[in-house]
Design a protein around this motif. Sequence first.
Motif, PDB file in Angstrom:
ATOM      1  N   ASN A  62      16.479  45.941  33.338  1.00 42.86           N
ATOM      2  CA  ASN A  62      15.710  45.341  34.441  1.00 42.86           C
ATOM      3  C   ASN A  62      15.377  43.864  34.236  1.00 42.86           C
ATOM      4  O   ASN A  62      14.641  43.285  35.042  1.00 42.86           O
ATOM      5  CB  ASN A  62      14.428  46.123  34.742  1.00 42.86           C
ATOM      6  N   ASP A  63      15.910  43.232  33.185  1.00 42.57           N
ATOM      7  CA  ASP A  63      15.844  41.771  33.117  1.00 42.57           C
ATOM      8  C   ASP A  63      16.560  41.186  34.326  1.00 42.57           C
ATOM      9  O   ASP A  63      17.530  41.760  34.841  1.00 42.57           O
ATOM     10  CB  ASP A  63      16.537  41.248  31.848  1.00 42.57           C
ATOM     11  N   ARG A  64      16.110  40.022  34.758  1.00 41.41           N
ATOM     12  CA  ARG A  64      16.817  39.248  35.798  1.00 41.41           C
ATOM     13  C   ARG A  64      17.431  38.032  35.134  1.00 41.41           C
ATOM     14  O   ARG A  64      16.756  37.338  34.369  1.00 41.41           O
ATOM     15  CB  ARG A  64      15.861  38.798  36.890  1.00 41.41           C
ATOM     16  N   ILE A  65      18.688  37.774  35.441  1.00 42.22           N
ATOM     17  CA  ILE A  65      19.371  36.632  34.846  1.00 42.22           C
ATOM     18  C   ILE A  65      19.983  35.761  35.934  1.00 42.22           C
ATOM     19  O   ILE A  65      20.278  36.234  37.030  1.00 42.22           O
ATOM     20  CB  ILE A  65      20.494  37.081  33.873  1.00 42.22           C
ATOM     21  N   LEU A  66      20.152  34.468  35.613  1.00 40.54           N
ATOM     22  CA  LEU A  66      20.893  33.569  36.486  1.00 40.54           C
ATOM     23  C   LEU A  66      22.257  33.316  35.886  1.00 40.54           C
ATOM     24  O   LEU A  66      22.399  33.142  34.675  1.00 40.54           O
ATOM     25  CB  LEU A  66      20.141  32.250  36.667  1.00 40.54           C
ATOM     26  N   VAL A  67      23.254  33.285  36.773  1.00 41.18           N
ATOM     27  CA  VAL A  67      24.645  33.151  36.348  1.00 41.18           C
ATOM     28  C   VAL A  67      25.255  31.906  36.972  1.00 41.18           C
ATOM     29  O   VAL A  67      25.174  31.700  38.188  1.00 41.18           O
ATOM     30  CB  VAL A  67      25.450  34.403  36.765  1.00 41.18           C
ATOM     31  N   ASN A  68      25.824  31.058  36.134  1.00 43.38           N
ATOM     32  CA  ASN A  68      26.529  29.855  36.577  1.00 43.38           C
ATOM     33  C   ASN A  68      27.913  30.247  37.078  1.00 43.38           C
ATOM     34  O   ASN A  68      28.783  30.613  36.300  1.00 43.38           O
ATOM     35  CB  ASN A  68      26.633  28.872  35.403  1.00 43.38           C
ATOM     36  N   GLN A  69      28.123  30.149  38.397  1.00 43.74           N
ATOM     37  CA  GLN A  69      29.391  30.590  38.990  1.00 43.74           C
ATOM     38  C   GLN A  69      30.493  29.527  38.925  1.00 43.74           C
ATOM     39  O   GLN A  69      31.597  29.757  39.441  1.00 43.74           O
ATOM     40  CB  GLN A  69      29.162  31.006  40.441  1.00 43.74           C
ATOM     41  N   LEU A  70      30.209  28.381  38.307  1.00 46.44           N
ATOM     42  CA  LEU A  70      31.270  27.380  38.135  1.00 46.44           C
ATOM     43  C   LEU A  70      32.221  27.776  37.008  1.00 46.44           C
ATOM     44  O   LEU A  70      33.238  27.135  36.796  1.00 46.44           O
ATOM     45  CB  LEU A  70      30.651  26.008  37.850  1.00 46.44           C
ATOM     46  N   VAL A  71      31.857  28.831  36.258  1.00 45.50           N
ATOM     47  CA  VAL A  71      32.715  29.382  35.212  1.00 45.50           C
ATOM     48  C   VAL A  71      33.549  30.499  35.839  1.00 45.50           C
ATOM     49  O   VAL A  71      33.008  31.353  36.542  1.00 45.50           O
ATOM     50  CB  VAL A  71      31.840  29.949  34.066  1.00 45.50           C
ATOM     51  N   PRO A  72      34.855  30.566  35.579  1.00 51.84           N
ATOM     52  CA  PRO A  72      35.636  29.683  34.711  1.00 51.84           C
ATOM     53  C   PRO A  72      36.404  28.594  35.456  1.00 51.84           C
ATOM     54  O   PRO A  72      37.150  27.841  34.835  1.00 51.84           O
ATOM     55  CB  PRO A  72      36.622  30.672  34.078  1.00 51.84           C
ATOM     56  N   GLU A  73      36.256  28.513  36.796  1.00 46.84           N
ATOM     57  CA  GLU A  73      37.087  27.580  37.560  1.00 46.84           C
ATOM     58  C   GLU A  73      36.827  26.123  37.188  1.00 46.84           C
ATOM     59  O   GLU A  73      37.752  25.318  37.076  1.00 46.84           O
ATOM     60  CB  GLU A  73      36.860  27.773  39.066  1.00 46.84           C
ATOM     61  N   VAL A  74      35.549  25.750  37.019  1.00 45.53           N
ATOM     62  CA  VAL A  74      35.195  24.362  36.733  1.00 45.53           C
ATOM     63  C   VAL A  74      34.827  24.176  35.264  1.00 45.53           C
ATOM     64  O   VAL A  74      35.262  23.227  34.611  1.00 45.53           O
ATOM     65  CB  VAL A  74      34.026  23.905  37.633  1.00 45.53           C
ATOM     66  N   SER A  75      34.025  25.081  34.738  1.00 48.00           N
ATOM     67  CA  SER A  75      33.575  25.011  33.344  1.00 48.00           C
ATOM     68  C   SER A  75      34.238  26.132  32.551  1.00 48.00           C
ATOM     69  O   SER A  75      34.218  27.294  32.977  1.00 48.00           O
ATOM     70  CB  SER A  75      32.054  25.144  33.289  1.00 48.00           C
ATOM     71  N   ALA A  76      34.822  25.803  31.402  1.00 49.03           N
ATOM     72  CA  ALA A  76      35.592  26.773  30.625  1.00 49.03           C
ATOM     73  C   ALA A  76      34.698  27.842  30.001  1.00 49.03           C
ATOM     74  O   ALA A  76      33.518  27.625  29.738  1.00 49.03           O
ATOM     75  CB  ALA A  76      36.370  26.058  29.523  1.00 49.03           C
ATOM     76  N   VAL A  77      35.290  29.009  29.776  1.00 47.67           N
ATOM     77  CA  VAL A  77      34.627  30.074  29.030  1.00 47.67           C
ATOM     78  C   VAL A  77      34.807  29.802  27.540  1.00 47.67           C
ATOM     79  O   VAL A  77      35.868  29.365  27.097  1.00 47.67           O
ATOM     80  CB  VAL A  77      35.234  31.445  29.378  1.00 47.67           C
ATOM     81  N   HIS A  78      33.757  30.074  26.746  1.00 47.96           N
ATOM     82  CA  HIS A  78      33.811  29.851  25.311  1.00 47.96           C
ATOM     83  C   HIS A  78      33.426  31.108  24.550  1.00 47.96           C
ATOM     84  O   HIS A  78      32.784  32.009  25.095  1.00 47.96           O
ATOM     85  CB  HIS A  78      32.878  28.699  24.900  1.00 47.96           C
ATOM     86  N   HIS A  79      33.805  31.152  23.287  1.00 48.59           N
ATOM     87  CA  HIS A  79      33.349  32.233  22.421  1.00 48.59           C
ATOM     88  C   HIS A  79      31.829  32.351  22.487  1.00 48.59           C
ATOM     89  O   HIS A  79      31.115  31.346  22.435  1.00 48.59           O
ATOM     90  CB  HIS A  79      33.742  31.969  20.961  1.00 48.59           C
ATOM     91  N   GLY A  80      31.338  33.577  22.562  1.00 45.30           N
ATOM     92  CA  GLY A  80      29.903  33.809  22.523  1.00 45.30           C
ATOM     93  C   GLY A  80      29.207  33.760  23.859  1.00 45.30           C
ATOM     94  O   GLY A  80      28.044  34.165  23.954  1.00 45.30           O
ATOM     95  N   ASP A  81      29.871  33.268  24.895  1.00 44.12           N
ATOM     96  CA  ASP A  81      29.247  33.235  26.213  1.00 44.12           C
ATOM     97  C   ASP A  81      28.918  34.647  26.679  1.00 44.12           C
ATOM     98  O   ASP A  81      29.699  35.588  26.482  1.00 44.12           O
ATOM     99  CB  ASP A  81      30.176  32.583  27.242  1.00 44.12           C
ATOM    100  N   VAL A  82      27.771  34.807  27.318  1.00 50.34           N
ATOM    101  CA  VAL A  82      27.426  36.062  27.976  1.00 50.34           C
ATOM    102  C   VAL A  82      27.907  35.943  29.416  1.00 50.34           C
ATOM    103  O   VAL A  82      27.442  35.073  30.162  1.00 50.34           O
ATOM    104  CB  VAL A  82      25.911  36.322  27.921  1.00 50.34           C
ATOM    105  N   VAL A  83      28.860  36.786  29.797  1.00 52.31           N
ATOM    106  CA  VAL A  83      29.470  36.658  31.119  1.00 52.31           C
ATOM    107  C   VAL A  83      29.242  37.915  31.952  1.00 52.31           C
ATOM    108  O   VAL A  83      29.161  39.026  31.430  1.00 52.31           O
ATOM    109  CB  VAL A  83      30.985  36.372  31.034  1.00 52.31           C
ATOM    110  N   VAL A  84      29.141  37.694  33.257  1.00 49.48           N
ATOM    111  CA  VAL A  84      29.111  38.784  34.228  1.00 49.48           C
ATOM    112  C   VAL A  84      30.496  38.855  34.864  1.00 49.48           C
ATOM    113  O   VAL A  84      31.075  37.829  35.224  1.00 49.48           O
ATOM    114  CB  VAL A  84      28.037  38.534  35.300  1.00 49.48           C
ATOM    115  N   PHE A  85      31.026  40.069  34.988  1.00 51.48           N
ATOM    116  CA  PHE A  85      32.353  40.229  35.577  1.00 51.48           C
ATOM    117  C   PHE A  85      32.402  41.504  36.404  1.00 51.48           C
ATOM    118  O   PHE A  85      31.621  42.443  36.195  1.00 51.48           O
ATOM    119  CB  PHE A  85      33.443  40.238  34.497  1.00 51.48           C
ATOM    120  N   THR A  86      33.326  41.522  37.360  1.00 50.98           N
ATOM    121  CA  THR A  86      33.509  42.722  38.169  1.00 50.98           C
ATOM    122  C   THR A  86      34.331  43.742  37.382  1.00 50.98           C
ATOM    123  O   THR A  86      35.153  43.387  36.535  1.00 50.98           O
ATOM    124  CB  THR A  86      34.217  42.397  39.490  1.00 50.98           C
ATOM    125  N   ASP A  87      34.083  44.995  37.661  1.00 50.54           N
ATOM    126  CA  ASP A  87      34.777  46.086  36.985  1.00 50.54           C
ATOM    127  C   ASP A  87      36.285  45.935  37.176  1.00 50.54           C
ATOM    128  O   ASP A  87      36.777  45.935  38.305  1.00 50.54           O
ATOM    129  CB  ASP A  87      34.308  47.411  37.582  1.00 50.54           C
TER     130      ASP A  87
END
Length: 241
Positions: A62-87
């Motif tokens: 039940n934590d609420r988080i904000l997600v930067n949607q410029l990843v990965p199109e504008v800003s690259a994904v890096h090791h250790g990033d916590v990412v939200v993705f569709t199934d």
Amino acid sequence: MTINTSSSASPASPRRRGTLTFIRDVIIILVLALIASFLVKTFLVRSFYIPSSSMEDTLQINDRILVNQLVPEVSAVHHGDVVVFTDPGGWLTPRAQEDPGPIQWFFEVIGLSPSDSDNHLVKRVIGLPGDNVMCCNTLGQLVINGEAIKEPYVKLPANTTKVSSIDFDIIVPKDSLWVMGDNRYSSQDSRYHMDQPGGGSIPMDNVVGHAFIITWPLNRLTILDSHSGIFPTSDSGSDSE
């Protein structure tokens, strides 16, 4: 005798016009604010809630988080990033869709309420395209491109130091990510889907964005740490052609 031909309502007319102008301005401001919120939610930042314990203790249910949607199109994904993705298919147990109601639906659309997370997952990026990810070495650690890493964010049972109950040795495919939950023994992540297309890795196209802050509850307001310093020095996949 002078006859006053002015209407008795005339003195009130400027006041009525002023009130109508004020109401009109307020409506315009609210509409513009809603449009701005919708655009931000659609293209920049999106809110999600956490429905499971797979990322404890980094993220709680039940934590609420904000997600930067410029990843990965504008800003690259890096090791250790916590990412939200569709199934990517078969990771989540299908559940009956609940009708959120018109008010909840409206606030979700304009970005003032966390999005329904039923079709989304949140995990930490462990492997980038081309990485060799192996577990476990004799100390029970993950090994990435031949380099063992010490993971300070991992939650393990009290009776083990081995960071995965499943042994594996994989190469992350092109345009894909190997992801794992921080609550290692309670996370149905890439390890549990190695028999599926992609060998457990998720397509980069499925990434919604990079989670960067916990916003609720207020006593958990926190900038999320990618712990990039523990990983191999070169992000071999996301930035390279």
